[in-house]
Enzyme design. Structure first.
Site, PDB file in Angstrom:
ATOM      1  N   PHE A 171       0.813  -1.222   0.000  1.00  0.00           N
ATOM      2  CA  PHE A 171       0.000   0.000   0.000  1.00  0.00           C
ATOM      3  C   PHE A 171       0.842   1.266   0.000  1.00  0.00           C
ATOM      4  O   PHE A 171       0.354   2.339  -0.321  1.00  0.00           O
ATOM      5  CB  PHE A 171      -0.938   0.006   1.223  1.00  0.00           C
ATOM      6  N   LYS A 195      -1.481  -7.187  -9.169  1.00  0.00           N
ATOM      7  CA  LYS A 195      -2.465  -6.996  -8.099  1.00  0.00           C
ATOM      8  C   LYS A 195      -1.985  -5.846  -7.215  1.00  0.00           C
ATOM      9  O   LYS A 195      -1.046  -6.003  -6.440  1.00  0.00           O
ATOM     10  CB  LYS A 195      -2.609  -8.256  -7.245  1.00  0.00           C
ATOM     11  N   GLU A 198      -5.018  -3.844  -2.044  1.00  0.00           N
ATOM     12  CA  GLU A 198      -6.475  -3.646  -1.945  1.00  0.00           C
ATOM     13  C   GLU A 198      -6.789  -2.374  -1.159  1.00  0.00           C
ATOM     14  O   GLU A 198      -7.917  -1.921  -1.128  1.00  0.00           O
ATOM     15  CB  GLU A 198      -7.136  -4.865  -1.305  1.00  0.00           C
ATOM     16  N   ARG A 199      -5.743  -1.772  -0.548  1.00  0.00           N
ATOM     17  CA  ARG A 199      -5.985  -0.581   0.250  1.00  0.00           C
ATOM     18  C   ARG A 199      -5.876   0.711  -0.554  1.00  0.00           C
ATOM     19  O   ARG A 199      -6.341   1.749  -0.108  1.00  0.00           O
ATOM     20  CB  ARG A 199      -4.998  -0.544   1.423  1.00  0.00           C
ATOM     21  N   SER A 248       5.300  -6.841   3.365  1.00  0.00           N
ATOM     22  CA  SER A 248       5.774  -7.205   4.705  1.00  0.00           C
ATOM     23  C   SER A 248       6.435  -8.583   4.709  1.00  0.00           C
ATOM     24  O   SER A 248       6.242  -9.393   3.801  1.00  0.00           O
ATOM     25  CB  SER A 248       4.586  -7.225   5.661  1.00  0.00           C
ATOM     26  N   CYS A 303       9.532   1.847   3.256  1.00  0.00           N
ATOM     27  CA  CYS A 303      10.416   0.742   3.624  1.00  0.00           C
ATOM     28  C   CYS A 303      11.821   1.256   3.875  1.00  0.00           C
ATOM     29  O   CYS A 303      12.634   0.579   4.481  1.00  0.00           O
ATOM     30  CB  CYS A 303      10.440  -0.306   2.537  1.00  0.00           C
ATOM     31  N   GLU A 403       9.275  -3.700  13.042  1.00  0.00           N
ATOM     32  CA  GLU A 403       9.127  -2.566  12.121  1.00  0.00           C
ATOM     33  C   GLU A 403       7.866  -1.816  12.551  1.00  0.00           C
ATOM     34  O   GLU A 403       6.783  -2.409  12.579  1.00  0.00           O
ATOM     35  CB  GLU A 403       8.974  -3.081  10.680  1.00  0.00           C
TER      36      GLU A 403
END
Ligand code: NAD
Length: 522
Positions: A171, A195, A198-199, A248, A303, A403
């Site tokens: 995301f 893909k 979805e957020r 993640s 990240c 994290e």
């Protein structure tokens, strides 16, 4: 006004406010160059992180829809693979130009769905755009090798596409990460099923529209949606030859294992805990600004966010000044003038970050700057956390081990450079690291001994530009870092070598007996 995704529409209107959308439209999926409404009954609600108003519903594509995307990509591969790289390059040039033209529109979609400030969202687009620009150099990168290996005999290599490949995106960079994949996968002759998270799939949907307008044939770029079900489908589908994943550790380690077990190539960039070592001889003002920007920019949801400070010697005395600068940052809706950081992605994420701050307190750390409970007046319902600084942290604490992925800087102190290096090397992540010093020899020692994939010397977020590659290390990349994104390694990931050995002898063979020993090539 919600952005129009109609291919025939010339409208470029897009929202530049966090106002409630009266009639949110469902996000379509993209197959064979068309936007299609899913027939699913399962949707994931997407909320503006600044207000928690509904922006759109993202479908969990049905199995039939996912299979149709694979069929489209497989059919397109038959012809796309044999187009010349120069043909594909021309399309990429147009794609690059269209991204530039739609830069603000892409950025606005990111601010609305992901929450980062509009200026920062423009940077998100730029870093992806640069990968598309570098991909235009593919004719050079796709060249094979040739050698005369014996008299009348030569061996040559070709870089060929893999087939249908898939990308699974996080995301936090809704434009950049899809653009790590779309240009490199397609210019090398593959067809792609992507893909988005979805957020926040909005930027990927705009990129799909631009890919169609740039002239990518139907089926070369396809976008599907959903969460775990879609991921599992992509991992198990035999026609998909490679998986690119960024996200993640929890998801990525699973994806790497399952994708690899299914015989696919997998590249997977994972989580991080990026440290900065600060030496007393550094340029203090530059260090303070660099760390405040890199720890709290994008609300720490990068990240490569600089989330961990290792203060060497007397630099611990600079903490109050650091806190002053962090406190001065404006936390607000990303479209607001002067906003330095926006909200975090979801109420769940906010609660997780707050619980990590609370755990630090319980474990004996000090909260030097506490951003919990902050709310900008105009947006009381967003997922807000203002810059937070935790000091007196030790490596056993949960806030150090995990994290955090929020606007939280954890600070540790050591006496020497050696101790700083040992501490950083003992951490299981190894994405990025930075050192602040004016001494060349100190920086050189650090560079040589540090176990992190991307090192900044007075540079807080050393993300390599796309003529290099994104080279995480240790737990920040799956598979020991054998496959990295973009640059030459990116081209290698999306291609396989075919090695041809040919004999063109002008002399007639005179021997009547077959030679059964290995050739000696003399
Ligand atoms: P995430 O792992 O939650 O999601 C990434 C993708 O995986 C999404 O598309 C999601 O649908 C899917 N997914 C999530 N959980 C899954 C599961 N259990 N099974 C199958 N699929 C699953 O990551 P995120 O929260 O979107 O992104 C943030 C993370 O990504 C951070 O850890 C950050 O460090 C990392 N990240 C790494 C890099 C890098 O280059 N190293 C770059 C950006 C982000």
């Amino acid at each position: 006004q919600h952005l129009s995704l109609s291919l025939n529409s010339t409208t470029t209107s897009f929202p530049t406010t966090h106002d409630k959308i009266e009639k949110p439209e469902d996000t379509p999926y993209f197959i064979n160059n068309e936007f299609v409404a899913s027939t699913t009954s399962e949707f994931i609600d997407l909320h503006d992180p600044a207000t928690n108003n509904l922006v759109t519903r993202v479908p969990q594509n049905t199995d039939a829809e996912l299979q149709a995307a694979v069929a489209a990509a497989a059919a397109a591969f038959k012809t796309w693979r044999s187009t010349s790289v120069l043909f594909r390059q021309q399309i990429m040039f147009k794609f690059v130009a269209l991204i530039r033209e739609n830069w603000d529109r892409l950025a606005a979609s990111i601010t609305l769905e992901q929450g980062k400030t509009f200026a920062d969202a423009r940077g998100d687009v730029l870093r992806g755009l640069q990968v598309a620009e570098a991909a235009c150099g593919a004719p050079e990168l796709l060249k094979g090798e040739v050698l005369e290996v014996a008299k009348d005999m030569e061996t040559r290599t070709y870089r060929e596409p893999l087939g249908v490949v898939a990308a699974i995106c996080p995301f936090n960079f809704p434009a950049m990460i899809p653009l790590w994949c779309i240009p490199v996968a397609t210019i090398t002759g593959n067809t792609l099923i992507l893909k988005p998270s979805e957020r926040d799939p909005g930027a990927a949907m705009i990129l799909a529209e631009l890919a169609q307008k740039a002239g990518f044939p139907a089926g070369v770029v396809n976008i599907v949606h959903g969460a775990h079900r879609t991921v599992n489908f992509l991992l198990d589908e035999p026609a998909i030859k490679a998986i690119s994943f960024v996200g993640s550790n929890k998801a990525g380690e699973y994806i790497f294992a399952r994708g690899s077990a299914n015989g696919k190539r997998v590249q997977a960039n994972l989580g991080a805990k990026n440290h900065a070592a600060v030496l007393p001889d550094c340029n203090k003002n530059q260090f303070l600004n660099a760390v405040v920007g890199a720890a709290f920019g994008a609300a720490g949801q990068r990240c490569m966010a600089l989330s961990t400070l290792v203060l060497v010697g007397e630099t611990k005395e600079w903490l109050p000044e650091l806190a002053e600068r962090a406190k001065a940052l404006q936390v607000n809706g990303g479209f607001e003038e002067g906003a330095d950081l926006g909200p975090v992605i979801s109420p769940h994420s906010k609660a997780r970050i707050e619980s990590l701050i609370a755990s630090a307190e319980t474990e004996g750390a000090k909260i030097l700057l506490d951003g919990r409970g902050f709310k900008p007046a105009k947006y009381p319902n967003g997922n807000w956390i203002a810059p937070t600084i935790i000091t007196d942290v030790t490596p056993e604490m949960q806030c150090y081990k995990e994290e955090i992925f929020g606007p939280v800087l954890v600070c540790l102190t050591v006496d020497t450079l050696d101790e700083a290096i040992d501490l950083i090397n003992a951490n299981e992540y190894g994405n990025g690291v930075a050192i602040f010093t004016r001494s060349g020899p100190t920086a050189e020692t650090f560079r040589r001994r540090i176990d992190a994939g991307q090192v900044g010397i007075n540079v807080p977020i050393p993300v390599p530009l796309p003529m290099f590659s994104f080279t995480g290390n240790k737990k920040s990349i799956a598979g020991g870092g054998a496959s990295t994104f973009y640059g030459k390694p990116g081209v290698n990931f999306y291609t396989q070598l075919k090695t041809v050995t040919a004999l063109w002898s002008s002399a007639d063979a005179i021997s009547k007996k077959a030679d059964v020993a290995m050739p000696t090539h003399n």
